[in-house]
Design an enzyme around this catalytic site. Sequence first.
Site, PDB file in Angstrom:
ATOM      1  N   CYS A 167       9.546 -60.075  22.944  1.00 41.57           N
ATOM      2  CA  CYS A 167       9.761 -60.344  21.519  1.00 41.57           C
ATOM      3  C   CYS A 167       8.557 -59.777  20.774  1.00 41.57           C
ATOM      4  O   CYS A 167       7.422 -60.194  21.025  1.00 41.57           O
ATOM      5  CB  CYS A 167       9.902 -61.848  21.293  1.00 41.57           C
ATOM      6  SG  CYS A 167      10.036 -62.330  19.555  1.00 41.57           S
ATOM      7  N   CYS A 226       4.163 -62.606   7.064  1.00 35.71           N
ATOM      8  CA  CYS A 226       5.551 -62.337   6.689  1.00 35.71           C
ATOM      9  C   CYS A 226       5.687 -62.344   5.174  1.00 35.71           C
ATOM     10  O   CYS A 226       4.939 -63.031   4.471  1.00 35.71           O
ATOM     11  CB  CYS A 226       6.481 -63.385   7.301  1.00 35.71           C
ATOM     12  SG  CYS A 226       8.249 -63.000   7.120  1.00 35.71           S
ATOM     13  N   GLY A 242       7.183 -61.480  11.014  1.00 33.16           N
ATOM     14  CA  GLY A 242       7.577 -60.532   9.985  1.00 33.16           C
ATOM     15  C   GLY A 242       9.078 -60.336   9.857  1.00 33.16           C
ATOM     16  O   GLY A 242       9.867 -60.762  10.702  1.00 33.16           O
ATOM     17  N   GLU A 243       9.461 -59.701   8.774  1.00 31.54           N
ATOM     18  CA  GLU A 243      10.857 -59.341   8.481  1.00 31.54           C
ATOM     19  C   GLU A 243      11.019 -57.839   8.756  1.00 31.54           C
ATOM     20  O   GLU A 243      10.525 -56.999   8.000  1.00 31.54           O
ATOM     21  CB  GLU A 243      11.189 -59.662   7.028  1.00 31.54           C
ATOM     22  CG  GLU A 243      12.474 -59.049   6.486  1.00 31.54           C
ATOM     23  CD  GLU A 243      13.696 -59.321   7.343  1.00 31.54           C
ATOM     24  OE1 GLU A 243      14.298 -58.337   7.835  1.00 31.54           O
ATOM     25  OE2 GLU A 243      14.068 -60.498   7.509  1.00 31.54           O
ATOM     26  N   CYS A 269       9.569 -71.984   9.915  1.00 31.31           N
ATOM     27  CA  CYS A 269       8.841 -70.973  10.671  1.00 31.31           C
ATOM     28  C   CYS A 269       7.343 -71.036  10.409  1.00 31.31           C
ATOM     29  O   CYS A 269       6.897 -71.008   9.252  1.00 31.31           O
ATOM     30  CB  CYS A 269       9.377 -69.585  10.319  1.00 31.31           C
ATOM     31  SG  CYS A 269       8.585 -68.239  11.217  1.00 31.31           S
ATOM     32  N   GLU A 298       1.568 -61.323  17.049  1.00 29.98           N
ATOM     33  CA  GLU A 298       1.850 -61.829  18.394  1.00 29.98           C
ATOM     34  C   GLU A 298       3.129 -61.251  18.995  1.00 29.98           C
ATOM     35  O   GLU A 298       4.069 -60.885  18.281  1.00 29.98           O
ATOM     36  CB  GLU A 298       1.928 -63.364  18.359  1.00 29.98           C
ATOM     37  CG  GLU A 298       0.590 -63.984  17.969  1.00 29.98           C
ATOM     38  CD  GLU A 298       0.564 -65.494  18.027  1.00 29.98           C
ATOM     39  OE1 GLU A 298      -0.517 -66.040  18.294  1.00 29.98           O
ATOM     40  OE2 GLU A 298       1.618 -66.138  17.811  1.00 29.98           O
ATOM     41  N   CYS A 353      10.739 -69.734  19.502  1.00 27.28           N
ATOM     42  CA  CYS A 353      11.234 -69.278  18.204  1.00 27.28           C
ATOM     43  C   CYS A 353      10.679 -70.130  17.067  1.00 27.28           C
ATOM     44  O   CYS A 353      10.740 -71.355  17.103  1.00 27.28           O
ATOM     45  CB  CYS A 353      12.754 -69.330  18.206  1.00 27.28           C
ATOM     46  SG  CYS A 353      13.516 -68.725  16.688  1.00 27.28           S
ATOM     47  N   CYS A 385      10.605 -68.860   5.248  1.00 27.13           N
ATOM     48  CA  CYS A 385      11.580 -69.736   5.909  1.00 27.13           C
ATOM     49  C   CYS A 385      10.844 -71.021   6.289  1.00 27.13           C
ATOM     50  O   CYS A 385       9.820 -70.977   6.976  1.00 27.13           O
ATOM     51  CB  CYS A 385      12.154 -69.062   7.150  1.00 27.13           C
ATOM     52  SG  CYS A 385      13.036 -67.519   6.789  1.00 27.13           S
ATOM     53  N   ASN A 422      11.755 -75.937  16.687  1.00 28.71           N
ATOM     54  CA  ASN A 422      10.524 -76.030  17.472  1.00 28.71           C
ATOM     55  C   ASN A 422       9.309 -76.461  16.663  1.00 28.71           C
ATOM     56  O   ASN A 422       8.256 -76.751  17.234  1.00 28.71           O
ATOM     57  CB  ASN A 422      10.232 -74.678  18.127  1.00 28.71           C
ATOM     58  CG  ASN A 422      11.228 -74.343  19.213  1.00 28.71           C
ATOM     59  OD1 ASN A 422      11.495 -75.160  20.088  1.00 28.71           O
ATOM     60  ND2 ASN A 422      11.813 -73.150  19.152  1.00 28.71           N
ATOM     61  N   SER A 459      16.338 -57.929  14.275  1.00 32.66           N
ATOM     62  CA  SER A 459      16.733 -59.175  13.610  1.00 32.66           C
ATOM     63  C   SER A 459      16.325 -59.144  12.144  1.00 32.66           C
ATOM     64  O   SER A 459      15.327 -58.530  11.777  1.00 32.66           O
ATOM     65  CB  SER A 459      16.062 -60.366  14.300  1.00 32.66           C
ATOM     66  OG  SER A 459      16.419 -61.583  13.676  1.00 32.66           O
TER      67      SER A 459
END
Length: 353
Positions: free
Chosen positions: A119, A126, A173-174, A133, A104, A346, A130, A304, A205
């Site tokens: 974004c 991922c 993803g990282e 997330c 996305e 986020c 986390c 969120n 990021s």
Amino acid sequence: MPNTEIQENGTGKIPVKGHTLEELTQLISELGEKPFRAKQIYNGLYANRYESWEEFSTIGKDLKEKLKEKFSFSSISVAKHLKSVDGTQKFTFESVPGSGKEFESVWIPSGDGGRKTICISSQIGCTLNCKFCATAKLPYMGNLKAGEIIDQILQVEKIVGDRATNIVFMGMGEPMHNYFNVMRAAKLLHDGDALGMGAKRITISTSGVVNGIRRFIENKEPYNLAISLNHPDPNGRKEIMDIEEKFALPELLDAALEYTKVLKRRITFEYVMIPGVNMSAEDAKKLVKIARRLDCKINVIPLNTEFFGWRRPSDQEIDEFLRHLEPAGVPILNRRSPGKDINGACGMLAAKS
């Protein structure tokens, strides 16, 4: 070597998007063509946003036929497109329609229309977990290629009918776990002969992949760097981010300090505010201590998602936490939650809308 990871689903063709000019030059030379042809293709793909070989008016019919045989002009496809009441738009893409491998991107315009951010994602799913997330709840299904990363921008801008002012690699993803594709995409985004966006308008990021940060510094990458911090204490961070088990907070902060000193640029810390987890006065005090150590700014983000019985902080709780951060003397921005109603804020990417 050209980025030929590549051959598209049994066709034997090379996806043309995602190559640097140097890579395209080598590929074109293999067809017996001169380097200026690669430059024409490069400009057409990225600067002119051409979507088929027919649009290249400077290329003759015979060469077009050779290009069609060697290269695929395929694009990622939009599986879902949602619009928020605040102007944010979320796009769910697939590289192969019907494959179920979705990723996305989010179009985020500012209230005054001056800043228009996309974004973008770097992976399908991922590699990390986390706890706050939604993407972490998905299985990891692979890295995105540079062309798929760039195509998110091309597709979003085409659909919304506008150009972005800023790009943030903060989607699914990282990015540091897909370092070379991410940096190749960022280079295309930055190159004046391609998409031509200033390096200061591109932000990579990371959740804290220290070896990736050090590679970033060593390569003197010109882009902004943001670290998803989320807790100022190693033990507390370990409870919500599994990356802490591999790269401990002290090591991460040393790398952040090196970034500011070597590249002489301010680093951004992102901090998801979770009541009862990382918003106490003591947490704020420790975060202030970190912020005073190096040249940084802090982006605070209200939670969120609602995993583990956690909840979004109230406005009063946010104001109190921000007051505790004032002694840091660094820029602090409340990023709020644009696109929350379409699961575009986020931490919400991959959440069902």
